[in-house]
Motif scaffolding. Structure first.
Motif, PDB file in Angstrom:
ATOM      1  N   THR A  33       0.840  -1.202   0.000  1.00 56.87           N
ATOM      2  CA  THR A  33       0.000   0.000   0.000  1.00 56.87           C
ATOM      3  C   THR A  33       0.873   1.249   0.000  1.00 56.87           C
ATOM      4  OG1 THR A  33      -1.758  -1.184   1.149  1.00 56.87           O
ATOM      5  CG2 THR A  33      -1.843   1.219   1.218  1.00 56.87           C
ATOM      6  N   ASP A  34       1.935   1.232   0.814  1.00 55.41           N
ATOM      7  CA  ASP A  34       2.870   2.366   0.813  1.00 55.41           C
ATOM      8  C   ASP A  34       3.540   2.526  -0.550  1.00 55.41           C
ATOM      9  OD1 ASP A  34       2.293   2.937   3.451  1.00 55.41           O
ATOM     10  OD2 ASP A  34       4.075   1.943   4.252  1.00 55.41           O
ATOM     11  N   ALA A  39       4.352   5.514  -5.501  1.00 54.92           N
ATOM     12  CA  ALA A  39       4.416   5.439  -6.969  1.00 54.92           C
ATOM     13  C   ALA A  39       3.394   6.380  -7.607  1.00 54.92           C
ATOM     14  CB  ALA A  39       4.185   4.004  -7.432  1.00 54.92           C
ATOM     15  N   LEU A  40       2.173   6.389  -7.104  1.00 60.43           N
ATOM     16  CA  LEU A  40       1.140   7.257  -7.675  1.00 60.43           C
ATOM     17  C   LEU A  40       1.474   8.731  -7.496  1.00 60.43           C
ATOM     18  CD1 LEU A  40      -2.078   5.288  -6.731  1.00 60.43           C
ATOM     19  CD2 LEU A  40      -1.263   5.799  -9.053  1.00 60.43           C
ATOM     20  N   ALA A  79      12.148   0.993  -3.619  1.00 61.74           N
ATOM     21  CA  ALA A  79      13.427   1.375  -3.031  1.00 61.74           C
ATOM     22  C   ALA A  79      13.216   2.428  -1.935  1.00 61.74           C
ATOM     23  CB  ALA A  79      14.369   1.907  -4.108  1.00 61.74           C
ATOM     24  N   PHE A  80      12.377   3.417  -2.225  1.00 58.92           N
ATOM     25  CA  PHE A  80      12.124   4.490  -1.260  1.00 58.92           C
ATOM     26  C   PHE A  80      11.471   3.943   0.010  1.00 58.92           C
ATOM     27  CE2 PHE A  80       9.434   7.694   0.664  1.00 58.92           C
ATOM     28  CZ  PHE A  80      10.306   8.777   0.803  1.00 58.92           C
ATOM     29  N   SER A  82      11.429   0.876   1.133  1.00 60.50           N
ATOM     30  CA  SER A  82      12.365  -0.029   1.826  1.00 60.50           C
ATOM     31  C   SER A  82      13.388   0.754   2.642  1.00 60.50           C
ATOM     32  CB  SER A  82      13.076  -0.936   0.825  1.00 60.50           C
ATOM     33  OG  SER A  82      12.161  -1.830   0.247  1.00 60.50           O
ATOM     34  N   GLU A  83      13.852   1.868   2.108  1.00 63.59           N
ATOM     35  CA  GLU A  83      14.847   2.689   2.814  1.00 63.59           C
ATOM     36  C   GLU A  83      14.245   3.465   3.984  1.00 63.59           C
ATOM     37  OE1 GLU A  83      16.735   5.264  -0.026  1.00 63.59           O
ATOM     38  OE2 GLU A  83      17.407   3.585  -1.244  1.00 63.59           O
ATOM     39  N   HIS A  84      12.947   3.703   3.928  1.00 63.54           N
ATOM     40  CA  HIS A  84      12.284   4.533   4.945  1.00 63.54           C
ATOM     41  C   HIS A  84      11.268   3.732   5.764  1.00 63.54           C
ATOM     42  CE1 HIS A  84      13.788   7.439   1.995  1.00 63.54           C
ATOM     43  NE2 HIS A  84      13.963   8.209   3.042  1.00 63.54           N
ATOM     44  N   ARG A  85      11.510   2.476   5.935  1.00 63.56           N
ATOM     45  CA  ARG A  85      10.590   1.622   6.695  1.00 63.56           C
ATOM     46  C   ARG A  85      10.543   2.025   8.157  1.00 63.56           C
ATOM     47  NH1 ARG A  85      10.239  -4.366   4.290  1.00 63.56           N
ATOM     48  NH2 ARG A  85       8.035  -4.027   4.108  1.00 63.56           N
ATOM     49  N   ARG A  86       9.345   1.972   8.691  1.00 66.25           N
ATOM     50  CA  ARG A  86       9.158   2.221  10.124  1.00 66.25           C
ATOM     51  C   ARG A  86       9.306   0.909  10.863  1.00 66.25           C
ATOM     52  NH1 ARG A  86       3.576   4.517   9.040  1.00 66.25           N
ATOM     53  NH2 ARG A  86       4.185   5.343   7.056  1.00 66.25           N
ATOM     54  N   GLU A  87      10.060   0.905  11.888  1.00 68.77           N
ATOM     55  CA  GLU A  87      10.291  -0.327  12.671  1.00 68.77           C
ATOM     56  C   GLU A  87       9.358  -0.400  13.836  1.00 68.77           C
ATOM     57  OE1 GLU A  87      12.416  -2.748  11.673  1.00 68.77           O
ATOM     58  OE2 GLU A  87      12.930  -1.551   9.943  1.00 68.77           O
TER      59      GLU A  87
END
Length: 87
Positions: A33-34, A39-40, A79-80, A82-87
């Protein structure tokens, strides 16, 4: 039916297709969803009222270009996110 329900963004369908084409087993619904949102946000909008009109009046080359842009936007969004994932 509201006016909002009468129109759609054609890129939503193309991005959803690109996400399915690049889907990995480890992808979960929140992540995808993110990815779709990011992308949109990187693509222009292309509103239509009747999907048959979009398919009928859209030139083959233009549709291919839109699909290519959608796939590129999904790859960049993956890529974006994955790099900015919230843990």
């Amino acid at each position: 039916m509201s006016l909002r329900d009468a129109i759609d963004n054609f890129y939503e369908r193309l991005v959803a297709d690109a996400i399915e084409a690049t889907r990995e087993q480890t992808d979960n619904a929140d992540y995808l969803t993110d990815v779709m949102c990011v992308a949109l946000n990187r693509l222009p909008t292309r509103y239509y009222r009747h999907s048959i009109d979009m398919m009928f009046y859209l030139a083959d080359e233009e549709l291919k270009d839109m699909k290519d842009k959608s796939l590129a936007a999904v790859r960049a969004a993956r890529a974006f996110v994955s790099e900015h994932r919230r843990e």
